[in-house]
Design a protein around this motif. Structure first.
Motif, PDB file in Angstrom:
ATOM      1  N   GLY A 456      -2.336  -8.424   0.531  1.00 10.67           N
ATOM      2  CA  GLY A 456      -1.356  -7.810   0.733  1.00 10.67           C
ATOM      3  C   GLY A 456      -1.572  -6.088  -0.088  1.00 10.67           C
ATOM      4  O   GLY A 456      -2.316  -6.463  -1.635  1.00 10.67           O
ATOM      5  N   VAL A 457      -0.826  -5.335  -0.282  1.00 10.47           N
ATOM      6  CA  VAL A 457      -1.172  -3.954  -0.819  1.00 10.47           C
ATOM      7  C   VAL A 457       0.373  -3.074  -1.726  1.00 10.47           C
ATOM      8  O   VAL A 457       1.263  -3.405  -0.910  1.00 10.47           O
ATOM      9  N   LEU A 458       0.548  -2.917  -3.036  1.00 14.61           N
ATOM     10  CA  LEU A 458       1.060  -1.971  -2.708  1.00 14.61           C
ATOM     11  C   LEU A 458       0.762  -0.605  -3.895  1.00 14.61           C
ATOM     12  O   LEU A 458       0.310  -0.976  -4.932  1.00 14.61           O
ATOM     13  N   ASN A 459       1.075   0.427  -3.457  1.00 16.87           N
ATOM     14  CA  ASN A 459       1.187   1.725  -4.487  1.00 16.87           C
ATOM     15  C   ASN A 459       1.690   1.387  -5.543  1.00 16.87           C
ATOM     16  O   ASN A 459       2.584   1.220  -5.442  1.00 16.87           O
ATOM     17  N   GLY A 460       1.314   1.451  -6.517  1.00 23.86           N
ATOM     18  CA  GLY A 460       2.104   1.233  -7.485  1.00 23.86           C
ATOM     19  C   GLY A 460       3.007   2.397  -8.466  1.00 23.86           C
ATOM     20  O   GLY A 460       4.107   1.886  -8.586  1.00 23.86           O
ATOM     21  N   THR A 461       3.091   3.581  -7.707  1.00 23.82           N
ATOM     22  CA  THR A 461       4.541   4.981  -7.481  1.00 23.82           C
ATOM     23  C   THR A 461       5.277   4.270  -6.719  1.00 23.82           C
ATOM     24  O   THR A 461       6.357   5.184  -6.872  1.00 23.82           O
ATOM     25  N   ARG A 462       5.410   3.188  -5.814  1.00 26.41           N
ATOM     26  CA  ARG A 462       6.171   2.716  -4.919  1.00 26.41           C
ATOM     27  C   ARG A 462       6.430   1.580  -5.929  1.00 26.41           C
ATOM     28  O   ARG A 462       7.001   0.641  -4.589  1.00 26.41           O
ATOM     29  N   ARG A 463       6.480   1.066  -7.232  1.00 17.35           N
ATOM     30  CA  ARG A 463       6.515   0.010  -7.563  1.00 17.35           C
ATOM     31  C   ARG A 463       8.482  -0.730  -7.102  1.00 17.35           C
ATOM     32  O   ARG A 463       9.262  -1.302  -7.187  1.00 17.35           O
ATOM     33  N   ASP A 464       9.548   0.796  -7.363  1.00 19.87           N
ATOM     34  CA  ASP A 464      11.065   0.598  -7.086  1.00 19.87           C
ATOM     35  C   ASP A 464      11.009   0.551  -6.108  1.00 19.87           C
ATOM     36  O   ASP A 464      12.612   0.991  -5.455  1.00 19.87           O
ATOM     37  N   SER A 465      10.363   1.895  -4.798  1.00 19.87           N
ATOM     38  CA  SER A 465      11.247   2.643  -3.988  1.00 19.87           C
ATOM     39  C   SER A 465      10.273   2.963  -2.968  1.00 19.87           C
ATOM     40  O   SER A 465       8.773   3.739  -3.545  1.00 19.87           O
ATOM     41  N   MET A 466       9.575   2.771  -1.693  1.00 21.72           N
ATOM     42  CA  MET A 466       9.277   3.012  -1.014  1.00 21.72           C
ATOM     43  C   MET A 466       9.634   4.641  -0.298  1.00 21.72           C
ATOM     44  O   MET A 466       8.680   5.370   0.185  1.00 21.72           O
ATOM     45  N   GLU A 467      10.959   5.151  -0.843  1.00 21.73           N
ATOM     46  CA  GLU A 467      11.394   6.646  -0.687  1.00 21.73           C
ATOM     47  C   GLU A 467      10.941   7.641  -1.981  1.00 21.73           C
ATOM     48  O   GLU A 467      11.035   8.730  -1.467  1.00 21.73           O
ATOM     49  N   SER A 468      11.169   6.797  -3.162  1.00 20.62           N
ATOM     50  CA  SER A 468      11.116   8.169  -4.148  1.00 20.62           C
ATOM     51  C   SER A 468      10.190   7.757  -5.583  1.00 20.62           C
ATOM     52  O   SER A 468      10.873   6.992  -5.765  1.00 20.62           O
ATOM     53  N   PRO A 469       8.577   7.887  -4.447  1.00 21.01           N
ATOM     54  CA  PRO A 469       7.636   7.412  -5.490  1.00 21.01           C
ATOM     55  C   PRO A 469       7.715   8.045  -7.197  1.00 21.01           C
ATOM     56  O   PRO A 469       8.205   9.144  -6.964  1.00 21.01           O
ATOM     57  N   GLU A 470       7.108   7.670  -8.324  1.00 18.74           N
ATOM     58  CA  GLU A 470       7.312   7.660  -9.083  1.00 18.74           C
ATOM     59  C   GLU A 470       5.904   7.416 -10.176  1.00 18.74           C
ATOM     60  O   GLU A 470       5.157   6.391  -9.698  1.00 18.74           O
ATOM     61  N   GLU A 471       5.163   8.584 -10.807  1.00 17.55           N
ATOM     62  CA  GLU A 471       3.792   8.098 -11.291  1.00 17.55           C
ATOM     63  C   GLU A 471       3.790   7.222 -11.973  1.00 17.55           C
ATOM     64  O   GLU A 471       5.118   6.966 -12.390  1.00 17.55           O
ATOM     65  N   MET A 472       2.952   6.350 -12.371  1.00 22.22           N
ATOM     66  CA  MET A 472       2.440   5.468 -13.496  1.00 22.22           C
ATOM     67  C   MET A 472       2.185   6.428 -15.259  1.00 22.22           C
ATOM     68  O   MET A 472       1.253   6.883 -15.048  1.00 22.22           O
ATOM     69  N   THR A 473       2.777   5.654 -15.542  1.00 17.29           N
ATOM     70  CA  THR A 473       2.844   5.823 -16.986  1.00 17.29           C
ATOM     71  C   THR A 473       1.551   5.588 -16.940  1.00 17.29           C
ATOM     72  O   THR A 473       1.186   4.028 -17.693  1.00 17.29           O
TER      73      THR A 473
END
Length: 537
Positions: A456-473
């Motif tokens: 399984g894979v998850l881009n950390g910028t999609r942790r809350d949403s696949m529609e509205s990514p947010e950069e990781m701090t």
């Protein structure tokens, strides 16, 4: 339309041109049951099984393939070129468009009105043709009696060849399918089948067709672009019976199970150990005569025969077991499991604890973590994502695990069987603003060899949403929760269960752009864990 001579009780009808509402005509081939050369096939109505794809029907050798097989069993086997492809007129700008789906509905209803049709139309197809099966069924053509989707998706963003967990796929889109469709859609129709129109059709294709890859790259987040080709969330739109076929080593192991769970129609599920090749020739085996099962299904739903197919257990799943992990192996050990419904696994949780262990209880203490450097080439032992290549199974995972953080159980006292989706909750941080996290579940043999079960894979910028990514701090700790691919697997006594975590799956995923050092936390306040869907042995 061109009629070729009868062979083996089948007559091939080339380039039946089906009119669409805007004047464009789509090209259809039919393998028609025909007992002798003098028989007029138009005078005997028969059911029809349709494949709808853009892969140039005229490149296929006449009197071959499953269309020919269906005709030998009393069903017209038909194949239709999508608009703007092969011998069909019109323009093709992308895959799975609403226009493409509208064309299929019109074609089905046109076919149902013909004097040689009983009005019972089914659809079948693998990969693209499996996608179109479920897409068209959701549009509810009145004469669509059943579909048999093989190796298909229900969600074009989360479970297709373009993105995974919000990460861009690599070798398959860029190096295979994406570029191959540019060449395929630029090739000319065959003059011997399209006649005097061939040059005009080709010119129209050349001047107007668009590389699909440009669209995929311009839609890197989930959204409206991906929805017309997806049935996830609207399974209730499908009203006809469904026989779904999938493979554990295929690139699409999740949609067949998920779709089967949600359909409210007569249905059947067949899941084998196969990759993205038809079950009678796929690697790894065992291979089966799946066409015999398809014909039995169609004899019931297209011909009305009471042949007992609906009295059999509707779920037939191959439970895999450990094999020496060699990329070239051709068989998978295991057994077939028949069920009246998909079993709901009992959740068994293993916790990431100190010493690289997977424990039965949560960790203690605070702020404990393991860390690793991001290496974009990790994944080379994981096999090739299977969307078309007939090879590339996973090898021994230890080559990738040395660049990952790993957690392993004690040897099992009893066999453990899982069926469904393993789930991970990972508490992580990274020194980079963009970082993917890949989780691998493996079966470790007594000699230490590590065989991949699923990933399984998850881009950390999609942790809350696949529609509205947010950069990781950088340095901030995040909780990531995501599923691994669905699987059916038996861990034998004496084997160990292992979870490894890294940040790459090369060459299946495109590398993320930043160097990074990543941490996986395993403490009472940040309890990372994996849960397995355990079913009775």
């Amino acid at each position: 339309m061109i009629e070729l001579p009868t062979q083996d009780g089948v007559r091939l009808i080339k380039n039946v041109m089906i009119p669409m509402g805007d004047g464009v005509r789509l090209a259809l081939d039919m393998h028609v049951p025909c007992e002798d050369e003098g028989e007029d096939w138009r005078e005997r109505p028969r059911p029809l099984l349709l494949e709808y794809i853009p892969y140039r029907k005229d490149d296929s050798e006449p009197y071959t393939g499953y269309h020919h097989y269906f005709a030998r069993h009393g069903i017209i086997g038909a194949r239709l070129d999508c608009r703007g492809t092969g011998s069909s007129e019109g323009v093709n700008t992308d895959e799975y468009t609403p226009r493409e789906q509208e064309d299929a509905v019109a074609a089905i209803e046109w076919l149902a009105r013909q004097p040689w049709s009983t009005g019972k139309i089914g659809m079948i197809g693998g990969s693209y043709g499996g996608f179109t099966c479920v897409q068209i069924a959701a549009r509810q053509p009145p004469h669509l009696a059943t579909i048999i989707p093989i190796y298909f998706t229900d969600d074009r963003y989360t479970d297709d060849c373009h993105y995974r967990g919000g990460a861009f796929r690599c070798y398959y889109d860029i190096g295979a399918y994406g570029v191959s469709m540019i060449g395929m859609n630029a090739m000319p129709p065959y003059p011997e089948y399209s006649g005097a129109d061939w040059a005009g059709i080709w010119e129209q294709h050349l001047e107007n067709n668009t590389p699909y890859l440009l669209e995929w790259l311009s839609h890197q987040t989930d959204g409206e672009y991906w929805r017309p080709g997806s049935i996830r969330g609207r399974y209730d739109r499908i009203k006809c019976p469904v026989f779904a076929i999938g493979g554990w080593r295929d690139g699409y192991p999740n949609p067949p199970l998920r779709t089967f769970q949600n359909l409210q129609v007569p249905k059947r599920l067949l899941m084998g150990p196969w990759n993205h090749t038809r079950p009678d020739s796929a690697i790894p085996g065992p291979r089966i005569d799946y066409l015999a099962e398809v014909v039995r299904w169609c004899d019931h739903w297209l011909k009305g025969e009471e042949n007992g197919v609906m009295e059999e257990p509707p779920v037939q799943i191959y439970m895999q077991a450990y094999d020496e992990p060699r990329a070239e192996r051709t068989e998978t050990r295991g057994y077939w499991r028949a069920e009246e419904a998909l079993p709901e696994g009992e959740e068994r949780v293993y916790w990431l604890i100190e010493g690289g262990q997977l424990g039965n209880g949560p960790p203690s203490g605070t702020s404990a973590y393991d860390e690793y450097d991001y290496r974009p080439t990790v994944g080379i032992a994981g096999g090739l994502w299977s969307g078309g290549v007939p090879f590339g199974l996973p090898a021994d995972q230890r080559a990738d695990e040395i660049h990952s953080v790993t957690y392993t159980t004690e040897p099992l006292d009893d066999a453990v069987e899982i069926l469904g989706w393993p789930k991970v909750i990972l508490h992580v941080s990274s020194s980079a603003p963009v970082m993917a996290f890949a989780a691998r579940l493996s079966d470790v043999a007594p000699d230490g060899t590590s065989a991949l079960v699923c990933t399984g894979v998850l881009n950390g910028t999609r942790r809350d949403s696949m529609e509205s990514p947010e950069e990781m701090t950088p340095g901030e700790v995040y909780q990531l929760a995501f599923d691994l691919d669905a699987t059916g697997w038996r861990f034998e006594p004496g084997h160990c269960i292992r979870l490894s975590v890294c940040s790459a799956d090369f060459p299946n995923l495109w590398p993320t752009p930043f160097r990074g050092r990543n941490r996986v936390y395993r403490s009472a306040d940040r309890p990372s864990r994996i849960s397995l869907p355990v079913v009775p042995v």
